[in-house]
Design a protein around this motif. Structure first.
Motif, mmCIF file in Angstrom:
data_model
loop_
_atom_site.group_PDB
_atom_site.id
_atom_site.type_symbol
_atom_site.label_atom_id
_atom_site.label_comp_id
_atom_site.label_asym_id
_atom_site.label_seq_id
_atom_site.Cartn_x
_atom_site.Cartn_y
_atom_site.Cartn_z
ATOM 1 N N CYS A 184 0.821 -1.215 0.000
ATOM 2 C CA CYS A 184 0.000 0.000 0.000
ATOM 3 C C CYS A 184 0.852 1.259 0.000
ATOM 4 O O CYS A 184 0.486 2.264 -0.607
ATOM 5 N N ASP B 276 2.573 1.429 -3.660
ATOM 6 C CA ASP B 276 1.635 1.653 -4.760
ATOM 7 C C ASP B 276 0.221 1.832 -4.210
ATOM 8 O O ASP B 276 -0.627 0.951 -4.344
ATOM 9 N N PRO B 277 -0.063 2.973 -3.562
ATOM 10 C CA PRO B 277 -1.371 3.154 -2.940
ATOM 11 C C PRO B 277 -2.541 3.071 -3.915
ATOM 12 O O PRO B 277 -3.590 2.533 -3.583
ATOM 13 N N GLU B 278 -2.363 3.572 -5.122
ATOM 14 C CA GLU B 278 -3.451 3.519 -6.098
ATOM 15 C C GLU B 278 -3.693 2.088 -6.560
ATOM 16 O O GLU B 278 -4.836 1.654 -6.674
ATOM 17 N N GLY B 279 -2.620 1.352 -6.813
ATOM 18 C CA GLY B 279 -2.755 -0.039 -7.240
ATOM 19 C C GLY B 279 -3.328 -0.906 -6.131
ATOM 20 O O GLY B 279 -4.118 -1.808 -6.384
ATOM 21 N N ALA C 90 -5.421 0.013 -3.879
ATOM 22 C CA ALA C 90 -6.852 0.307 -3.749
ATOM 23 C C ALA C 90 -7.662 -0.445 -4.791
ATOM 24 O O ALA C 90 -8.838 -0.716 -4.591
ATOM 25 N N GLU C 91 -7.016 -0.803 -5.900
ATOM 26 C CA GLU C 91 -7.723 -1.501 -6.979
ATOM 27 C C GLU C 91 -7.662 -3.022 -6.832
ATOM 28 O O GLU C 91 -8.299 -3.739 -7.577
ATOM 29 N N ASP C 92 -6.863 -3.517 -5.870
ATOM 30 C CA ASP C 92 -6.751 -4.960 -5.660
ATOM 31 C C ASP C 92 -8.094 -5.551 -5.263
ATOM 32 O O ASP C 92 -8.991 -4.856 -4.803
ATOM 33 N N THR D 74 -8.047 -0.794 2.867
ATOM 34 C CA THR D 74 -7.462 0.522 3.075
ATOM 35 C C THR D 74 -6.350 0.400 4.108
ATOM 36 O O THR D 74 -6.237 -0.611 4.804
ATOM 37 N N THR D 75 -5.529 1.432 4.217
ATOM 38 C CA THR D 75 -4.461 1.398 5.217
ATOM 39 C C THR D 75 -5.054 1.345 6.625
ATOM 40 O O THR D 75 -4.479 0.708 7.510
#
Length: 67
Positions: free
Chosen positions: A40, A43-46, A48-50, A55-56
């Motif tokens: 996270c 690659d926070p954006e990636g 989020a799409e998993d 979320t963190t």
């Protein structure tokens, strides 16, 4: 370990084995959550799409639930 309990084995050995198993499971849980948290951060954006969509904040709660 089960056999030791069933055959009335040494309490010391049973408790020692249970402690070792518990430690191993705890460490594995910490490693899984730690790896997810690193993902996270990198690659926070990636992340989020998993599929899991964690979320963190959710990862932090999972991490704290291990203690």
């Amino acid at each position: 370990m089960i056999r030791a309990v069933e055959t009335q084995g040494s309490c010391r050995e049973v408790v020692t084995q249970l402690a070792a198993v518990s430690t191993a499971v705890d460490r594995a849980g910490f490693m899984v959550v730690s790896s997810a948290m690193q993902h996270c951060l990198i690659d926070p954006e990636g992340a989020a799409e998993d599929e899991d969509g964690l979320t963190t904040d959710e990862l932090e709660k999972l991490f704290l639930s291990l203690s």
